[in-house]
Design an enzyme around this catalytic site. Structure first.
Site, mmCIF file in Angstrom:
data_model
loop_
_atom_site.group_PDB
_atom_site.id
_atom_site.type_symbol
_atom_site.label_atom_id
_atom_site.label_comp_id
_atom_site.label_asym_id
_atom_site.label_seq_id
_atom_site.Cartn_x
_atom_site.Cartn_y
_atom_site.Cartn_z
ATOM 1 N N SER A 209 51.056 32.760 41.498
ATOM 2 C CA SER A 209 51.891 33.223 42.597
ATOM 3 C C SER A 209 53.296 33.535 42.084
ATOM 4 O O SER A 209 53.461 34.401 41.236
ATOM 5 C CB SER A 209 51.892 32.186 43.729
ATOM 6 O OG SER A 209 52.432 32.737 44.907
ATOM 7 N N GLU A 318 46.691 39.820 42.914
ATOM 8 C CA GLU A 318 46.466 38.946 44.065
ATOM 9 C C GLU A 318 47.760 38.826 44.855
ATOM 10 O O GLU A 318 48.840 39.130 44.349
ATOM 11 C CB GLU A 318 45.982 37.563 43.613
ATOM 12 C CG GLU A 318 47.001 36.731 42.858
ATOM 13 C CD GLU A 318 47.961 35.943 43.745
ATOM 14 O OE1 GLU A 318 47.602 35.607 44.887
ATOM 15 O OE2 GLU A 318 49.089 35.690 43.290
ATOM 16 N N HIS A 383 45.069 33.053 46.280
ATOM 17 C CA HIS A 383 45.417 31.996 47.227
ATOM 18 C C HIS A 383 44.244 31.522 48.079
ATOM 19 O O HIS A 383 44.451 30.792 49.056
ATOM 20 C CB HIS A 383 46.552 32.473 48.136
ATOM 21 C CG HIS A 383 47.886 32.535 47.456
ATOM 22 N ND1 HIS A 383 48.234 33.538 46.583
ATOM 23 C CD2 HIS A 383 48.961 31.703 47.521
ATOM 24 C CE1 HIS A 383 49.463 33.335 46.138
ATOM 25 N NE2 HIS A 383 49.925 32.233 46.688
#
Length: 413
Positions: A209, A318, A383
């Site tokens: 992330s 992502e 996630h």
């Protein structure tokens, strides 16, 4: 201390040179060099170049004279020999990056919070997982902190930088795990001492992330492979396949080559519900090193020295919590700046809470299918409950027809 020096036998710049090395650790070598006044600019991968005029002084200070052959042999036995391809230095996009060594039971690892603040129960659950793997776990001073003014940060930039530098440069630490993503890693990237980080040698850095900012920086500045994988606060909450896959990648990396589809059968685990099946958006087969990470962070890094493009690589993407039009804007930004130029394949991971999955899927087809490269959709990375770790800068094969993404080589040595 075990310092070694060979006789002056290498010509260069009108004089002869010796090589000073340690078969114990680079940390010992750097301390000795500093002690006797040898500048760091003389360090080359695994040794210091010493002019013949300094040979006697270095021996008098405690270095043991050996032959060149013995010096190299002892470095190899100690696992400290670094060839040019293993040197920590910037590399062009698409090149294989330098990898760290695998972990073993008893290794010490450090936990840092380079971005947002943690929730104590989730952190403690993740720490328990790492401890159960036989690791000696140390949490840095500000891991449980929160910035007094900007509550979305775990602590001040200076405090987060200090934690990270202490963790990475500690010779007893074999890997650094990020406690959480969120936001904040970008703020500290330019404050890190990259010269000091390079001297500490390759280690495993694990996170995802917001940690994409650090992954990109380590690749662009040091040519070092890092691991896009669960942060500590998600280790306790994620599924068994994600934990087992990360553990294998760190301890027995030859057993963690399959990235898509998720391999629950191989792990003898019950698969968690997938947010979307792995399927082909564009048919074909591609080979290249893995690059990418969080879409928003990749777009935010454009124009900085840390932006490593997808040229000659397989891009893995992502994100979480981005509305459809924002995803469109992020992808378009990367397209317009040339980030995708020369990409060989694309693996679209989980885009959690980004709108209806069918709409997100159609957006990726609309924006990226015209590139004409093989593309997978729904890879278990991101996630979602299943977040399989993968290494940056390691060669892989994407087979969109078979729906697979497989590493050609282990993530770690």
């Amino acid at each position: 201390m075990t310092l070694l020096i060979d006789l002056p036998n290498s010509p260069g710049y009108g004089r002869m040179w010796s090589h000073l090395a340690s078969d114990e650790s680079f940390d010992e070598l750097h301390r000795f060099a500093e002690l006797i006044g040898i500048p760091f600019k003389g360090f080359d991968r695994d040794h210091y170049d010493i002019p013949s005029t300094h040979y006697e002084r270095v021996v008098a200070a405690g270095a043991t004279p050996v032959s060149s052959r013995e010096l190299i042999a002892r470095l190899i036995r100690a696992g400290l020999r670094r060839r040019k391809a293993q040197a920590l230095a910037p590399k062009k996009p698409g090149r294989t990056l330098v990898r760290a060594n695998r972990l073993t039971a008893g290794d010490r690892v450090a936990i840092v919070s380079p971005a947002g603040p943690v929730t104590a129960p989730r952190l403690d659950a993740g720490l328990a997982v790492l401890t159960s793997w036989g690791l000696s776990v140390s949490t840095m001073r500000n891991v449980r902190g929160r910035h007094t003014e900007f509550g979305y940060l775990s602590s001040s930039d200076a405090a987060r930088v200090d934690d990270f530098m202490r963790a990475w440069c500690d010779p007893d630490v074999s890997a650094v795990f990020c406690a959480r993503g969120g936001y904040g890693a970008q703020r500290m990237v330019d404050l890190l001492d990259w010269h000091e980080l390079s001297t500490a040698g390759p280690k495993s850095l694990v996170g995802f992330s917001d940690i994409t900012a650090l992954h990109q920086a380590f690749a662009a500045r040091l040519g070092m492979s890092t691991i896009h994988g669960p942060v500590v606060t998600s280790l306790g909450a994620g599924d068994d396949a994600s934990r087992s896959h990360l553990r294998s990648m760190l301890f027995t990396p030859q057993e963690a080559l399959d990235l898509a589809p998720a391999p629950p059968e191989a792990l003898d685990l019950t698969p968690a519900p997938m947010e979307s099946p792995v399927e082909s958006l564009v048919a074909g087969r591609a080979e290249g090193v893995l690059v990418g990470g969080n879409l928003a962070l990749l777009a935010a890094s454009i124009g900085t020295r840390d932006s490593l493009s997808a040229a000659e690589s397989i891009a893995v993407l992502e994100d979480v919590g981005e509305e459809l039009f924002r995803l469109d804007r992020l992808i378009t930004q990367l397209l317009r700046t040339g980030w995708f130029d020369g990409v060989r394949g694309i693996a679209v991971g989980q885009f959690t809470d980004c709108g209806p999955p069918d709409s997100v899927r159609r957006l990726f087809e609309d924006r990226l299918a015209p590139l004409g490269v093989p593309m997978l959709w729904g890879v278990p990375i991101g996630h979602g409950d299943r977040n399989l770790a993968f290494p940056f800068g390691v060669p892989a094969i994407l087979d969109a027809d078979a729906g697979t993404l497989v590493l050609r080589e282990p993530a770690l040595h």
